[in-house]
Structures are given as structure tokens and as C-alpha cells.
Design a protein around this motif. Structure first.
Motif, PDB file in Angstrom:
ATOM      1  N   ILE A 132       0.767  -1.165   0.092  1.00 47.97           N
ATOM      2  CA  ILE A 132       0.046   0.031   0.168  1.00 47.97           C
ATOM      3  C   ILE A 132       0.851   1.241  -0.030  1.00 47.97           C
ATOM      4  O   ILE A 132       0.666   2.077  -0.868  1.00 47.97           O
ATOM      5  N   VAL A 133       1.865   1.116   0.981  1.00 50.87           N
ATOM      6  CA  VAL A 133       2.949   2.396   0.990  1.00 50.87           C
ATOM      7  C   VAL A 133       3.621   2.693  -0.411  1.00 50.87           C
ATOM      8  O   VAL A 133       3.667   3.823  -0.812  1.00 50.87           O
ATOM      9  N   ASP A 134       4.161   1.772  -0.756  1.00 49.75           N
ATOM     10  CA  ASP A 134       4.608   1.634  -2.124  1.00 49.75           C
ATOM     11  C   ASP A 134       3.715   2.221  -3.294  1.00 49.75           C
ATOM     12  O   ASP A 134       4.200   3.087  -4.184  1.00 49.75           O
ATOM     13  N   GLU A 135       2.491   1.790  -3.252  1.00 53.04           N
ATOM     14  CA  GLU A 135       1.690   2.292  -4.260  1.00 53.04           C
ATOM     15  C   GLU A 135       1.406   4.023  -3.893  1.00 53.04           C
ATOM     16  O   GLU A 135       1.346   4.800  -5.123  1.00 53.04           O
TER      17      GLU A 135
ATOM     18  N   ASN B  87      -5.527  -6.584  -1.776  1.00 52.60           N
ATOM     19  CA  ASN B  87      -4.750  -7.944  -1.785  1.00 52.60           C
ATOM     20  C   ASN B  87      -4.633  -8.192  -3.434  1.00 52.60           C
ATOM     21  O   ASN B  87      -3.675  -9.273  -3.889  1.00 52.60           O
ATOM     22  N   THR B  88      -5.587  -7.942  -3.799  1.00 54.43           N
ATOM     23  CA  THR B  88      -5.350  -8.474  -5.465  1.00 54.43           C
ATOM     24  C   THR B  88      -5.736  -7.442  -6.558  1.00 54.43           C
ATOM     25  O   THR B  88      -5.499  -7.406  -7.681  1.00 54.43           O
ATOM     26  N   GLN B  89      -5.849  -6.082  -5.991  1.00 54.36           N
ATOM     27  CA  GLN B  89      -6.019  -4.772  -7.052  1.00 54.36           C
ATOM     28  C   GLN B  89      -4.926  -3.582  -6.329  1.00 54.36           C
ATOM     29  O   GLN B  89      -4.388  -3.909  -5.407  1.00 54.36           O
ATOM     30  N   THR B  90      -4.907  -2.755  -7.318  1.00 51.32           N
ATOM     31  CA  THR B  90      -4.110  -1.736  -6.869  1.00 51.32           C
ATOM     32  C   THR B  90      -4.984  -0.500  -6.541  1.00 51.32           C
ATOM     33  O   THR B  90      -5.944  -0.330  -6.892  1.00 51.32           O
TER      34      THR B  90
END
Length: 317
Positions: free
Chosen positions: A78-81, A270-273
Motif C-alpha cells: 500500500i505504501v509503495d503504491e 490484496n488483488t488490486q491496486t
């Protein structure tokens, strides 16, 4: 423009927008604002939905979803995105006491290492002992909002059931001491007072803590999206579906911070961005509902929009 004139102009603009809320809704629909023009300004990451208190004004007993703590790999994703999208503000709380997550300081440090400009947390302060205080200061936490809501022991312990007033006050003072010892000005210390059956203590709270905290935040208790009262007042659109993004501890993306039980789920990280979910069909549908009819049922029972300035719509340009 002098500050007095700016305030008057602001109030006049707010009044105009509120009087013409229906027109604003129609214009946003016509402009295709079921699609957000830019990434969310704030991503709220629920470190955990576990809490060590049973506050009398919190509807936690209505929560039926599973309880847990966000795992490290999901948090990193999440943080990377967020960093890749240029999102500058991450909050490490939602429902629950964030410091129940023993990896919270590490998670804060990770977000700062990825260039997140503002990392904040709201806490009841009960678990913020000397070690935790030093850890969050060194991790680079930018802001901490500690909910006190009382000027004395009796009111505090009768409403924040399970917590000890003297311990929380000692933890606040300890954080200030650690920050000073380390030569830091961060995290910014915000102390909150929510008006309920405690109004007689409000001024005493302000008088005592104004010289200590960086900011005193006084607000009225909201109705937790209808969980505390049957009906909210919906008129002007709510900014949360356009400017904020709320991730539950298990990776599901909920409607907003007021959706206690995750009743309206808009995606799953978990499966999407974040990018896929943010302007995906589920998000666009709830934005259209907001503009057409006041939103899903949970929105129509919420009083938060009535507390917000309508000037947020300028950020949709």
C-alpha cells in the motif's frame, strides 16, 4: 486582502455553495466527476481494528467484521503504491487503537523512507509509554492526535472505560519530554476534546493544555454514519469519496472512515491496486449516488458532511 475581508469572503462563498447544493451536484455530474481527477489526497490505513477501551460514545459493539492487525507485506504494498502515485498524506488509524500494532513505529519509518510527506495517527494515548514515544519520534511521525475529551479523571474514566487518566496524561507529558530530549519538533502534538456530556470541562481543558500542545482540537461528537442516531442531514456532497481512500486492516477498501463495519466495500488491495480501485466502477457508482441521491444508505444517515466546509469542491477542478 486583509484577513477580516478574507474571512468574510470565505463565509459568503460557503453560504452561496450551501444554498445551491443541488446545482453543485448537477454540475459535478455533468462534468463527469464520478471519476476523480487526481489520486486521493489522504490514504487512511487501518493498522488494526482492535481496541483496548470501551468508550461510551463509540459504537464498536456494532462491529461484526473480523478483528486483526495489517500484515507487513500488505502494508508495504500500500505504501509503495502511495509513493508511486505521489500521495503525500498517510494516516495510520481508522477503527481501533493503532498502538496495539507493535510494528507501528516500523511502519511509520517505512512510510517516511518512501517519501510520504505527512504520516499521522490518532490514538487514545494509553499505550504510548516511554519506549513507544521514543520509537515514533525516531521513526519520523509527523503528527499525533491524542483523544483526551476530558479535563479530569472522573469524566475521562467514566467515558473512556478501561483507560486510566493518570497514565494517559503521563504518556502525553512523556512524549513531550522525549521530543525535547531528542531535539525534535515532530510529531506535532494535537490534543482532542469531543463535546458530549462534558461541556463544563471544555474551557478547563483548553486552559490547561494550550501551553503544552501544538494544537487543541475541539469538535462536536458526530453520529458515526447513523450508528448513534437514526438520521443525518445530507445536503452538500461529502468530500470523502473524492479526496480520501480508506483501507481496512485486511486490505479491503471501504467507503470512508465512517463506515465502521465495512458495509460498502469498493475493492481489495490484496488483488488490486489503488489506481485500479480509485476510479473503478464501484467507486464511480458511489460518487454518482452521492451526487444523485445523497449516496448509499450509510451516507444518507451520516452527519459528517454538515460539519465540512463546502469549499472542498474547488479541488475537483
Amino acid at each position: 486582502m486583509p484577513s477580516t475581508l478574507r474571512r468574510r469572503a470565505r463565509r459568503a462563498t460557503e453560504s452561496f455553495l450551501l444554498r445551491h447544493a443541488s446545482l453543485v451536484r448537477r454540475l459535478l455530474l455533468a462534468a463527469g466527476r464520478d471519476r476523480a481527477p487526481r489520486p486521493p489526497e489522504i490514504v487512511q490505513i487501518e493498522a488494526t481494528n482492535i481496541c483496548n477501551a470501551k468508550c461510551t460514545f463509540c459504537p464498536r459493539d456494532d462491529m461484526t467484521r473480523r478483528q486483526g492487525i495489517m500484515d507487513w507485506a500488505l502494508y508495504q504494498k500500500i505504501v509503495d503504491e502511495c509513493a508511486a502515485l505521489g500521495i503525500g498524506h498517510v494516516r495510520m488509524h481508522n477503527y481501533g487503537e493503532a498502538f496495539v500494532d507493535r510494528k507501528l513505529p516500523e511502519k511509520i519509518a517505512y512510510a517516511k523512507s518512501k517519501g510520504i510527506r505527512e504520516v499521522g495517527v490518532i490514538t487514545n494515548g494509553s499505550l504510548l509509554g516511554p519506549d513507544a514515544a521514543r520509537a515514533i519520534v525516531l521513526a519520523g511521525l509527523d503528527a499525533i492526535n491524542i483523544s483526551l475529551d476530558a479535563a479530569g479523571k472522573e469524566t475521562f474514566e467514566s467515558t473512556r472505560v478501561g483507560l486510566k487518566y493518570d497514565r494517559v496524561v503521563a504518556n502525553v507529558e512523556g512524549l513531550i519530554r522525549v521530543r525535547r530530549e531528542l531535539g525534535r519538533t515532530r510529531p506535532k502534538l494535537i490534543l482532542s476534546f469531543v463535546r458530549q456530556d462534558n461541556s463544563a470541562e471544555e474551557q478547563a481543558f483548553i486552559d490547561h493544555w494550550s501551553a503544552v500542545a501544538d494544537k487543541i482540537h475541539v469538535t462536536n461528537l458526530h453520529n458515526w454514519a447513523g450508528a448513534l442516531t437514526r438520521r443525518g442531514e445530507v445536503n452538500f456532497p461529502c468530500y470523502r469519496q473524492w479526496l480520501t481512500f480508506t483501507v481496512l486492516w485486511d486490505g479491503r477498501v471501504s467507503l470512508c472512515c465512517a463506515d465502521l463495519d465495512g458495509r460498502v466495500v469498493l475493492g481489495d488491495l490484496n488483488t488490486q491496486t489503488i489506481a485500479e480501485i480509485w476510479n473503478g466502477e464501484a467507486y464511480r457508482r458511489v460518487r454518482r449516488e452521492q451526487l444523485q441521491s445523497g449516496g448509499p444508505a450509510i451516507c444518507r444517515n451520516c452527519d459528517l458532511p454538515a460539519k465540512d466546509s463546502p469549499l472542498w469542491v474547488a479541488r475537483l477542478r
